[in-house]
Each structure stands twice: as structure tokens, then as C-alpha cells.
Motif scaffolding. Structure first.
Motif, PDB file in Angstrom:
ATOM      1  N   TRP A   1      -3.675   8.621 -10.031  1.00 32.10           N
ATOM      2  CA  TRP A   1      -4.554   8.812  -8.877  1.00 32.10           C
ATOM      3  C   TRP A   1      -5.306   7.536  -8.536  1.00 32.10           C
ATOM      4  N   LYS A   2      -5.539   6.665  -9.530  1.00 33.12           N
ATOM      5  CA  LYS A   2      -6.284   5.434  -9.277  1.00 33.12           C
ATOM      6  C   LYS A   2      -5.557   4.535  -8.281  1.00 33.12           C
ATOM      7  N   LYS A   3      -4.247   4.516  -8.336  1.00 30.15           N
ATOM      8  CA  LYS A   3      -3.476   3.683  -7.408  1.00 30.15           C
ATOM      9  C   LYS A   3      -3.571   4.233  -5.992  1.00 30.15           C
ATOM     10  N   ARG A   4      -3.514   5.545  -5.870  1.00 27.51           N
ATOM     11  CA  ARG A   4      -3.617   6.151  -4.542  1.00 27.51           C
ATOM     12  C   ARG A   4      -5.027   5.946  -3.979  1.00 27.51           C
ATOM     13  N   HIS A   5      -6.012   6.030  -4.846  1.00 26.11           N
ATOM     14  CA  HIS A   5      -7.402   5.777  -4.467  1.00 26.11           C
ATOM     15  C   HIS A   5      -7.562   4.321  -4.028  1.00 26.11           C
ATOM     16  N   ALA A   6      -6.974   3.397  -4.785  1.00 23.10           N
ATOM     17  CA  ALA A   6      -7.053   1.969  -4.450  1.00 23.10           C
ATOM     18  C   ALA A   6      -6.434   1.688  -3.091  1.00 23.10           C
ATOM     19  N   CYS A   7      -5.360   2.376  -2.774  1.00 23.22           N
ATOM     20  CA  CYS A   7      -4.707   2.212  -1.475  1.00 23.22           C
ATOM     21  C   CYS A   7      -5.679   2.497  -0.342  1.00 23.22           C
ATOM     22  N   MET A   8      -6.384   3.609  -0.442  1.00 25.89           N
ATOM     23  CA  MET A   8      -7.311   3.991   0.618  1.00 25.89           C
ATOM     24  C   MET A   8      -8.509   3.050   0.710  1.00 25.89           C
ATOM     25  N   ILE A   9      -9.045   2.660  -0.442  1.00 28.80           N
ATOM     26  CA  ILE A   9     -10.202   1.757  -0.433  1.00 28.80           C
ATOM     27  C   ILE A   9      -9.814   0.400   0.128  1.00 28.80           C
ATOM     28  N   CYS A  10      -8.652  -0.085  -0.240  1.00 28.01           N
ATOM     29  CA  CYS A  10      -8.164  -1.350   0.296  1.00 28.01           C
ATOM     30  C   CYS A  10      -8.029  -1.264   1.813  1.00 28.01           C
ATOM     31  N   LEU A  11      -7.465  -0.181   2.303  1.00 27.71           N
ATOM     32  CA  LEU A  11      -7.293   0.003   3.739  1.00 27.71           C
ATOM     33  C   LEU A  11      -8.638  -0.043   4.460  1.00 27.71           C
TER      34      LEU A  11
ATOM     35  N   LEU B   1       0.794  -1.228   0.000  1.00 28.75           N
ATOM     36  CA  LEU B   1       0.000   0.000   0.000  1.00 28.75           C
ATOM     37  C   LEU B   1       0.830   1.283   0.000  1.00 28.75           C
ATOM     38  N   PRO B   2       1.924   1.374   0.769  1.00 33.42           N
ATOM     39  CA  PRO B   2       2.706   2.612   0.717  1.00 33.42           C
ATOM     40  C   PRO B   2       3.242   2.937  -0.675  1.00 33.42           C
ATOM     41  N   HIS B   3       3.557   1.912  -1.452  1.00 34.07           N
ATOM     42  CA  HIS B   3       4.049   2.147  -2.816  1.00 34.07           C
ATOM     43  C   HIS B   3       2.938   2.701  -3.710  1.00 34.07           C
ATOM     44  N   LEU B   4       1.730   2.210  -3.522  1.00 33.16           N
ATOM     45  CA  LEU B   4       0.601   2.741  -4.288  1.00 33.16           C
ATOM     46  C   LEU B   4       0.364   4.203  -3.932  1.00 33.16           C
ATOM     47  N   LEU B   5       0.402   4.505  -2.647  1.00 36.91           N
ATOM     48  CA  LEU B   5       0.136   5.865  -2.199  1.00 36.91           C
ATOM     49  C   LEU B   5       1.206   6.839  -2.678  1.00 36.91           C
ATOM     50  N   ALA B   6       2.408   6.343  -2.871  1.00 35.09           N
ATOM     51  CA  ALA B   6       3.523   7.206  -3.291  1.00 35.09           C
ATOM     52  C   ALA B   6       3.573   7.413  -4.798  1.00 35.09           C
ATOM     53  N   ASP B   7       2.711   6.727  -5.553  1.00 39.29           N
ATOM     54  CA  ASP B   7       2.726   6.825  -7.015  1.00 39.29           C
ATOM     55  C   ASP B   7       1.989   8.091  -7.452  1.00 39.29           C
ATOM     56  N   LYS B   8       2.718   9.123  -7.748  1.00 34.84           N
ATOM     57  CA  LYS B   8       2.118  10.413  -8.127  1.00 34.84           C
ATOM     58  C   LYS B   8       1.614  10.433  -9.565  1.00 34.84           C
ATOM     59  N   SER B   9       1.921   9.390 -10.329  1.00 34.64           N
ATOM     60  CA  SER B   9       1.556   9.381 -11.744  1.00 34.64           C
ATOM     61  C   SER B   9       0.126   8.895 -11.986  1.00 34.64           C
TER      62      SER B   9
END
Length: 315
Positions: free
Chosen positions: A169-179, A159-167
Motif C-alpha cells: 500500500w505504501k507504493k500506491r500511497h506514494a503514487c498519489m502523494i507524488c502526483l 507512477l502507474p507501476h506503483l499504483l498497480a502494485d497490490k503487494s
């Protein structure tokens, strides 16, 4: 049996492939021990099918259903999953791919009308693709089936790698939903170390993309419920200011409203007067939303939060 499925997929006969997948799901649910002899091959084949975007959505969803059902078979076949190399890690990554099936639909930003009577122009599910909901539900089921001891180490690595992906937004969104989705099943393990979860949420709360910020408050709300009262006791000084700040996001009323909803979750899990130092500021902020916002959805959320905070204060 497995060759029948492979033949159908190779011939692009997805109807036959789906029939075979439904049969395998039934076996995994009724008598998973029957699959012991070909477990590794089955898991690998299903993972490949679930991740192959060229296949029909129904085929991919059925392959995922098999994998999730297999994860849920622990009671009927103790120890079987542990014999599968990287099963949980592969399943976790496959579910994350499903959560990327989301578009930034303009309707999501339309909050005209009322949430209560269903007349709001868009809803929080707007933009979800056909596999998104399967991924969301899958995380919940897998966490409940396997528990935090197996799931949380995988989540902590990915999850931290997804959240750090600035390229993306879907990955950062997925991180939060997964959490949010794994919180209930992992609560016993997550609660003592909830600071790491809050760290990720605070990062997402100031993300440049409104849908990531909304997902952050979805996660904070769920964590406030599932990790209560540990999260409230240990992280109130970080969570409450974050939620209050989000209520200033007048350009994104759906985010404003969701922060107010998260206040409800947080206050319901409060004990030992944790909320007392923040009451005046919370009430003042919610009254401003109630009086000044022209968006019904924001007003409704603020009113609900006021009632919840008042109940918590009386207790």
C-alpha cells in the motif's frame, strides 16, 4: 573534496560526512558551475548515499538536499543538468523511496476531538518517518525547478507501476502523494492531459487501504487547485461523483473529511456553472454529514465545504 566525503562514509564517521555534505550543498546553491568537472561523480555518489538505508537519516537527507539543490540550479548554470545522464529519473526514484518511509500507525485513524483546536487524537502526518517529509517537499521543489516537460514523462512512466502494485500500500500511497506534489510545477503540461491524472485517482479512490484513499483525495484536491479550471471543465463528470461516493465511507471518517475538503478545492476552481448540475446532491450529502456524523472533524469539513459550494453557486 569528494574523496573526503567517501573516506568519512567508509570509516562510518557520519558526522564528518554530514559536514562535507553541507559544504557541497552550499557550493551547489551559491556557485553550481564550480562542480562541472566532477558533476557525474557527485550526482552518482549523492544518489547512492540518499538510497543507502543503513546510513543515518540525517546523512541521507543531506545527500538528497544536494540533489534537489542541484536541480534548482538551472538559472545559475543553464544546461548543466541536461548533461547528466538519467539525473531526473534517478532523482525521481530516490524521492519515491523517501515517500515509502511511512507506517500505518493506529493513531492516524483516531479523529476524536477537533481539527480546528488541535485536539484531534492523531493527524494526517501520523506515521511519517524521518525522510518522508523530505521526499514530499523534494517533489514539489524539483517540479517547480524543472517544469512539466522534464518531470511529467518520468512520472508517467513510473507512477502507474506503483499504483498497480497490490503487494504494498505504501507504493500506491506514494503514487498519489507524488502526483499531488508535482501538480503545481507541472501544471502547464498536466492540464491539457488531466484525464490520465484523474484515471489514477479514480483507481486509488476505491483502493482497499484507507490511507491510499485519503492520499487520493489529497491528490484530487491539489489537482483541482493547480489544474483549474481545465480539470473542472473536462473531468467534473468523473471527479464529483467520486468525491460524493467517498463521503459514504463511515468506517473511515478521516477519508470522509478529506473528500469534503477536496470538494472545497474543486468548487473554488469552477467556472461556467460547471458545478450547477451537482449542487443539490452535494448540498444534501454535506448536510447529512453535518447532521448525522458524530465526528467533529467530519462536521467541520462538511461545514467548510457547504460554505465554499454556496460561494461558488452565487458566483
Amino acid at each position: 573534496m569528494l574523496s573526503t566525503l567517501e573516506t568519512a562514509v567508509n570509516k562510518q564517521d557520519e558526522s564528518a560526512a554530514q559536514d562535507a555534505l553541507e559544504m557541497f550543498i552550499e557550493i551547489a546553491e551559491m556557485d553550481p558551475r564550480f562542480l562541472r568537472g566532477m558533476l557525474v561523480q557527485m550526482a552518482n555518489a549523492m544518489t547512492t548515499l540518499a538510497r543507502t538505508e543503513q546510513l543515518e537519516s540525517a546523512t541521507r537527507q543531506l545527500a538528497m538536499e544536494f540533489l534537489v539543490t542541484l536541480a534548482e540550479s538551472r538559472d545559475k548554470a543553464p544546461g548543466m543538468i541536461r548533461k547528466l545522464p538519467d539525473f531526473v529519473n534517478n532523482l525521481f526514484q530516490s524521492l519515491l523511496l523517501f515517500l515509502l518511509d511511512i507506517d500505518d500507525d493506529a493513531e492516524w485513524y483516531d479523529v476524536s476531538g477537533s481539527i480546528a483546536d488541535g485536539s484531534a487524537g492523531g493527524n494526517e502526518d501520523t506515521g511519517h518517518g524521518e525522510t518522508y517529509d523530505v521526499g514530499q517537499e523534494g517533489f514539489d521543489r524539483v517540479a517547480l525547478a524543472l517544469g512539466g516537460a522534464q518531470v511529467l514523462p518520468i512520472a508517467s512512466g513510473l507512477l502507474p507501476h506503483l499504483l498497480a502494485d497490490k503487494s504494498d500500500w505504501k507504493k500506491r500511497h506514494a503514487c498519489m502523494i507524488c502526483l499531488a506534489q508535482i501538480a503545481e510545477g507541472c501544471a502547464k503540461v498536466m492540464a491539457p492531459q488531466c484525464d490520465g491524472c484523474v484515471d489514477m485517482c479514480l483507481t486509488a479512490s476505491v483502493d482497499e487501504h484507507p490511507r491510499v484513499r485519503w492520499a487520493c483525495f489529497q491528490a484530487l484536491g491539489q489537482l483541482s487547485t493547480d489544474l483549474a479550471p481545465d480539470l473542472q471543465r473536462k473531468q467534473h463528470h468523473r471527479v464529483v461523483p467520486c468525491l460524493l461516493q467517498a463521503m459514504n465511507d463511515v468506517q473511515n471518517p478521516r477519508v470522509q473529511a478529506h473528500a469534503s475538503v477536496a470538494i472545497v478545492n474543486f468548487s473554488e476552481g469552477c467556472v461556467d456553472n460547471v458545478l450547477a448540475p451537482y449542487l443539490d446532491e452535494i448540498v444534501m450529502k454535506l448536510l447529512v454529514l453535518l447532521e448525522k456524523s458524530s465526528v467533529s472533524a467530519v462536521q467541520e469539513a462538511a461545514l467548510t465545504a457547504l460554505a465554499s459550494v454556496a460561494d461558488s453557486a452565487q458566483e
